[in-house]
Every structure is written in structure tokens, then in C-alpha cells.
Design an enzyme around this catalytic site. Structure first.
Site, PDB file in Angstrom:
ATOM      1  N   SER A 201      37.749  35.799  30.465  1.00  0.00           N
ATOM      2  CA  SER A 201      38.619  34.754  29.945  1.00  0.00           C
ATOM      3  C   SER A 201      39.287  35.226  28.651  1.00  0.00           C
ATOM      4  O   SER A 201      39.983  36.242  28.659  1.00  0.00           O
ATOM      5  CB  SER A 201      37.831  33.462  29.742  1.00  0.00           C
ATOM      6  OG  SER A 201      38.697  32.373  29.520  1.00  0.00           O
ATOM      7  N   ASP A 272      41.382  33.695  57.951  1.00  0.00           N
ATOM      8  CA  ASP A 272      40.844  35.029  57.679  1.00  0.00           C
ATOM      9  C   ASP A 272      39.754  35.417  58.671  1.00  0.00           C
ATOM     10  O   ASP A 272      39.083  36.439  58.508  1.00  0.00           O
ATOM     11  CB  ASP A 272      40.320  35.117  56.248  1.00  0.00           C
ATOM     12  CG  ASP A 272      39.272  34.051  55.929  1.00  0.00           C
ATOM     13  OD1 ASP A 272      38.663  33.504  56.874  1.00  0.00           O
ATOM     14  OD2 ASP A 272      39.069  33.758  54.729  1.00  0.00           O
ATOM     15  N   ASP A 424      39.954  30.386  40.632  1.00  0.00           N
ATOM     16  CA  ASP A 424      40.021  30.089  39.201  1.00  0.00           C
ATOM     17  C   ASP A 424      40.998  28.937  38.936  1.00  0.00           C
ATOM     18  O   ASP A 424      42.168  29.013  39.283  1.00  0.00           O
ATOM     19  CB  ASP A 424      40.462  31.334  38.437  1.00  0.00           C
ATOM     20  CG  ASP A 424      40.202  31.248  36.948  1.00  0.00           C
ATOM     21  OD1 ASP A 424      40.201  30.123  36.402  1.00  0.00           O
ATOM     22  OD2 ASP A 424      39.991  32.309  36.322  1.00  0.00           O
ATOM     23  N   HIS A 462      36.331  30.170  37.580  1.00  0.00           N
ATOM     24  CA  HIS A 462      36.639  30.847  36.326  1.00  0.00           C
ATOM     25  C   HIS A 462      35.421  31.601  35.794  1.00  0.00           C
ATOM     26  O   HIS A 462      34.483  31.000  35.269  1.00  0.00           O
ATOM     27  CB  HIS A 462      37.129  29.841  35.285  1.00  0.00           C
ATOM     28  CG  HIS A 462      37.640  30.464  34.030  1.00  0.00           C
ATOM     29  ND1 HIS A 462      38.701  31.351  34.029  1.00  0.00           N
ATOM     30  CD2 HIS A 462      37.238  30.373  32.739  1.00  0.00           C
ATOM     31  CE1 HIS A 462      38.935  31.747  32.787  1.00  0.00           C
ATOM     32  NE2 HIS A 462      38.060  31.185  31.989  1.00  0.00           N
TER      33      HIS A 462
END
Length: 550
Positions: A201, A272, A424, A462
Site C-alpha cells: 500500500s 476461467d 483490491d 488490499h
């Protein structure tokens, strides 16, 4: 300071200087006699005063009582630490500087390496837990509050203090590194053989800042979810705040977020090849928020979930990202898949009520205390174009770590790994891709590939959390202790043995700690490759996936 004076200072500080930088070939200086921990109290360093130096007995350390819990960690953790030398210092490289620094060094069993620690948010505290983890693994380590005392969501210290902003931006981490290496050299009688920095971060921004501004500080750098485009990241927070709250009808209640996430997964999860609640590459998801438009009266009934037209518009804008009045992108938007969860939109974007999400904390603190020096600045009255221009004019050259010329770092053998979670909700993962590709464009793909890697982490929020595997040694502390499962050790192996990393195996645990059961493993692929299911076998086992072209 001329070149030779700089070389002398770096030598005193213990910073590695290649022979070419030092003005010619020569033998390394002989190791000095080690000093006792207590003798370090008399250590003389530029712009720095040692305030204490003492040996801490095994298991005897306890972090200060006012330390933020997540920076302190479990109190029982410290009972298992070995004896170490703890040095505290205050650095004042500018008249308004007051940078607190701590250096921890194992009393015995030092592995010959130095690890610098970073900070999240607006910093303001020493990270004692990561210092302890480093010492437990044999590293000498240093951490700093970056020049002010506050919790990570408080920027009030910056109001009217431009030099403190510079300390926060880059000067404090560099000063910490110089002090740390000099202290290590004095204590052990020799400089570190290798130096590393790893954080996420704002710590990822600090990591990239070190590579760009001070390429001699670290041999290997691990930058997670970097907030490196700081002025535009926080401008996007302003954009998102206005988007979600200027019109009360535009606000999306947090209670609606799980249903949005469910609709995204229904539209895109299986693309996917595995329906697991994880999007391997969310850019391939072309989810239409309009599909959730209410066909009748809005209701809170989950069975009849829908979005009003203003809420649909808000959702589209959050995915599209911040743009100025001319349509130019300010900062990339959020990708589908990261809406739900403890670290999702409810924490960062929507909040428990309008104006209560983290984006308001960071965006408000940035503009009121750093850009405009107005404690009563009101985001509702701000003009986005003017705010971006003001932020860039005043602080882009100070806070942004966006320089794409990493030639000085690469030339001295430096290695850099960037990672970012696809889920995130604090910093768009597209930002890391943009920076990585900009370095490639500047330096050429072949040269960039010689020292730089990017890993995008499906399902990770995050810096951690989320539905995907999120344990892979980001801070150097995960197990098993091998480079294939630990991206930090992969970085060390790249620096020390020249073995470039390829696939890294990430783990999803059922709980925390080294004894937690493993729920899932997946390969993390060097970008632009993605993990693809082979078509058979347990989808929770990384062995049944292979990295390949998207």
C-alpha cells in the site's frame, strides 16, 4: 555534496556502493571491531541522535501500550523472540523534522542481511510486529514513524508542515535506511551483505520511491499494491466520494454489495474454467450493471434485489474510474469481483453510511491537510479538475513514485517485484499494471525483464484477505520456507543467486498462524501470464493449474 563526499558518507552509513559509483576499483574496507549494544548510545551519525541502546532479553519486549493493535500483534508473539539489541533514534534532516527510528539486531545468529520496514496509510507509528518477525528470522531491521505521531488514517500533522510531508513522502525511509545500516555496521563490525525492503500500500509506494530516488539503498525490493500515483489515487477518492454521495439517491447501501458480487460471479466466474468465486483476470468480465436495474419499486428484500437508476449509474462510474471534465482518465477504476468481503467495497467505498468509508478518510485528509491547508475543506464543494491540478502542482514531485527510469537501480544489480490483488478495493489493481508496462515501454521489455516482475493475485483484496489464496510470503514471513511458496525468498534468491522467479504458489488458510489448515493453493504467474485449470483434478490444488498466455 560532491561525489567523493557522498561516497564517504555512504561508507560511514554502511550503504553498499558499487566500485564504479565510488570512483574506481578497490578493496573493501576491513571490518571494524564490533561494539556492544550499550556502546551504540554514543554512535555519531549525520542529522541523527541515538536516544537509547539496550539489550532486550529473550521474550522480554512488550510494545508500547498505545500502539495500534494490528501493528503490535499478539502480545504472546514477543515472548518467543530471541535476545536482540534495540536502538532508538531521532533524525532531523530538516528544521521541522522529528523522525523516530528503531533498529533491532539479533544478539546472536545474524544472517548478515538488513531488512527495511515500511508503513501503511499516512504512517505515524513504528511497526513493532514486523520488526519482531525480522529479528526472529535472523535479520537486522529498522522501522520509522516517518516523522510524525498519529494513526494511519490521520493526516492532520501535515497541515502547515511541508517539510513533514517530504519526510513522509521519501526522506524518512531513506534516513531510516542510512541509520539502520550504520548501526548494523557498528554493532556487528561489518555492513550487511544484502539489504531488502518489503511492504504494501503506502509501503508499496515507499518501496518504489526507494528504487527510483535512492537506488543504492536496497538490493531487492518487494512492492505490494503500491499507492505510487498518490496525487491521482487520492483524487480518485474525491471522485468516488462525490459519485456516491453528492446525490443522496446515488448512494449504494452496503447491504446491496453482496448481491452485486453475486451477480458479477454469475456473469463471469466460470469464464476461467472454474466456478469458485474467483476471477482469474477480471478484465475479461464484461458485467453490465444495467442488468440489475429495478423493474418495479426498489426493495431491500434480497430475493427481489435490484438497483435504482442512480445506483446503476454510480456502479458504472466506479468501474469506469475517475475522469476529468474532458474525459481524460485520472486513475483507473475498480475491476469486477472485489465488491464483497471484509476488505471489500463496504470498507473502502460505500461504508456503513454515506461518507463513512475509508476513501473519505484518506481523500479528505489528503486535500484538507496536504493540498489546501484548510481543515474545513469540503469535498462536496470541490471541483475535481481544479483539485487534481492543485494536487499535482504542489505534491506530484514529492509524493508520486511514478518515475519509469529504473536504470540506476538495475545497473547496480537491484531486483524489483511488484504484486497486487485483483480484488483490491483500496487501490485499483490496474494501476500496478499501468506502472509495470510504463517501465517496459521506457526501458524495453528485455531489459525490464532482467530485474522486474509483476504478479497479479486473483481473489486477493488490499494486501491480503479475499476469497483467493493470499499467503505467499509478501512480507517474508509465510511458510513453507522455500522460494516456490514465498515470494520474498524468491526475491532473495534472485538477488543472491541470479535465479529469476517464475511461478509462486499461494495458499488460502482456514485461519491464521503456521498451524492453520490449508484450504486451497493456486499458482501466481509472472504477468502477463495467468493460471489456467488443466481440466481435471482438484481445483483447490495448484498442481492442477498451469501458467500460460491470457
Amino acid at each position: 555534496m560532491n561525489k567523493f563526499a557522498m561516497v564517504a558518507f555512504l561508507a560511514v552509513s554502511g550503504t553498499f556502493v558499487p566500485c564504479a559509483q565510488a570512483g574506481g576499483a578497490g578493496l573493501a574496507p576491513p571490518a571494524a571491531a564490533p561494539q556492544t549494544c550499550e556502546q551504540l548510545a554514543q554512535l555519531a551519525l549525520p542529522d541523527t541522535k541515538i536516544t537509547s541502546a539496550q539489550t532486550v532479553a529473550a521474550g522480554a519486549f512488550a510494545p508500547p501500550a498505545n500502539t495500534t493493535p494490528w501493528l503490535a500483534g499478539d502480545p504472546n508473539f514477543y515472548k518467543g523472540l530471541p535476545a536482540f539489541c534495540r536502538v532508538t533514534a531521532v533524525a532531523k534532516p530538516a528544521p521541522d523534522s522529528d523522525i523516530k527510528i528503531e533498529v533491532w539486531m539479533p544478539s546472536s545468529g545474524w544472517n548478515g542481511k538488513f531488512r527495511g520496514q515500511g508503513n501503511g496509510g499516512f504512517a505515524g507509528e513504528i511497526d513493532y510486529h514486523t520488526l519482531g518477525l525480522a529479528v526472529a528470522q535472523g535479520y537486522a531491521s529498522a522501522a520509522t514513524d516517518t516523522g510524525h505521531a498519529a494513526n494511519g488514517g490521520d493526516a492532520s500533522w501535515a497541515l502547515g508542515h511541508p517539510e513533514k510531508i517530504i519526510d513522509f513522502a521519501y526522506r524518512a525511509i531513506h534516513q531510516m535506511t542510512l541509520v539502520g545500516k550504520a548501526t548494523v555496521k557498528a554493532f556487528y563490525g561489518d555492513a550487511p551483505q544484502h539489504s531488502y525492503f518489503a511492504n504494501c500500500s503506502n509501503g508499496g509506494r515507499q518501496a518504489l520511491m526507494e528504487a527510483q530516488r535512492y537506488p543504492e539503498d536496497y538490493d531487492g525490493i518487494l512492492a505490494g499494491a503500491p499507492a505510487n500515483y498518490w496525487t491521482h489515487l487520492l483524487s480518485s477518492a474525491l471522485y468516488n466520494a462525490q459519485t456516491t454521495t453528492l446525490d443522496p439517491a446515488s448512494y449504494i447501501p452496503t447491504g446491496k454489495i453482496p448481491a452485486i458480487a453475486k451477480a458479477v460471479n454469475a456473469a463471469c466466474d466460470a469464464k476461467d474454467g472454474v466456478a469458485d468465486g474467483i476471477l482469474n483476470d477480471p478484465r475479461q468480465c464484461h458485467f453490465d450493471p444495467g442488468s440489475l436495474l429495478c423493474k418495479a419499486v426498489d426493495t431491500d428484500d434480497p430475493a427481489n434485489f435490484c438497483l435504482t437508476q442512480p445506483q446503476v449509474t454510480t456502479l458504472k462510474k466506479l468501474y469506469q474510474g475517475a475522469h476529468d471534465s474532458k474525459g481524460q482518465e485520472i486513475f483507473p477504476g475498480f475491476v469486477p469481483g472485489g465488491e464483497d468481503g471484509q476488505g471489500g467495497w463496504g470498507l473502502w467505498i460505500t461504508g456503513p453510511a454515506p461518507g463513512k468509508a475509508l476513501l473519505f478518510v484518506f481523500g479528505g485528509g489528503f486535500f484538507s491537510d496536504m493540498v489546501y491547508d484548510k481543515a474545513d475543506w469540503d469535498y462536496k464543494k470541490a471541483n475535481l479538475d481544479e483539485a487534481v491540478a492543485a494536487a499535482d502542482k504542489k505534491l506530484a514531485s514529492v509524493l508520486n513514485a511514478t518515475d519509469t527510469n529504473l536504470k540506476p537501480f538495475e545497473s547496480r544489480g537491484g531486483k524489483l517485484i511488484i504484486y497486487h490483488g485483483w480484488n483490491d478495493s483500496g487501490i485499483s489493481p490496474l494501476n500496478s499494471i499501468n506502472y509495470y508496462e510504463s517501465v517496459q515501454n521506457k526501458m524495453g521489455m528485455q531489459e525490464a525483464d532482467s530485474f522486474l516482475r509483476l504478479y497479479m493475485v486473483p481473489g486477493m483484496q488490499h494486501c491480503g484477505g479475499g476469497p483467493g489464496p493470499d499467503v505467499f510470503g509478501q512480507m517474508g514471513f509465510s511458510t513453507p520456507n522455500d522460494p516456490q511458496h514465498n515470494i520474498y525468498l524468491a526475491l532473495e534468491q534472485w538477488v543472491e543467486k541470479g535465479s529469476a522467479p517464475s511461478t509462486v504458489i499461494a495458499t488460502k488458510q482456514a485461519g491464521e498462524g503456521t498451524t492453520a489448515a490449508v484450504k486451497m493453493t493456486r499458482p501466481l504467474c509472472a504477468y502477463p501470464q495467468v493460471a489456467k485449470y488443466k481440466g481435471s483434478g482438484d481445483t483447490n490444488d495448484a498442481a492442477n493449474f498451469v501458467c500460460g498466455a491470457p
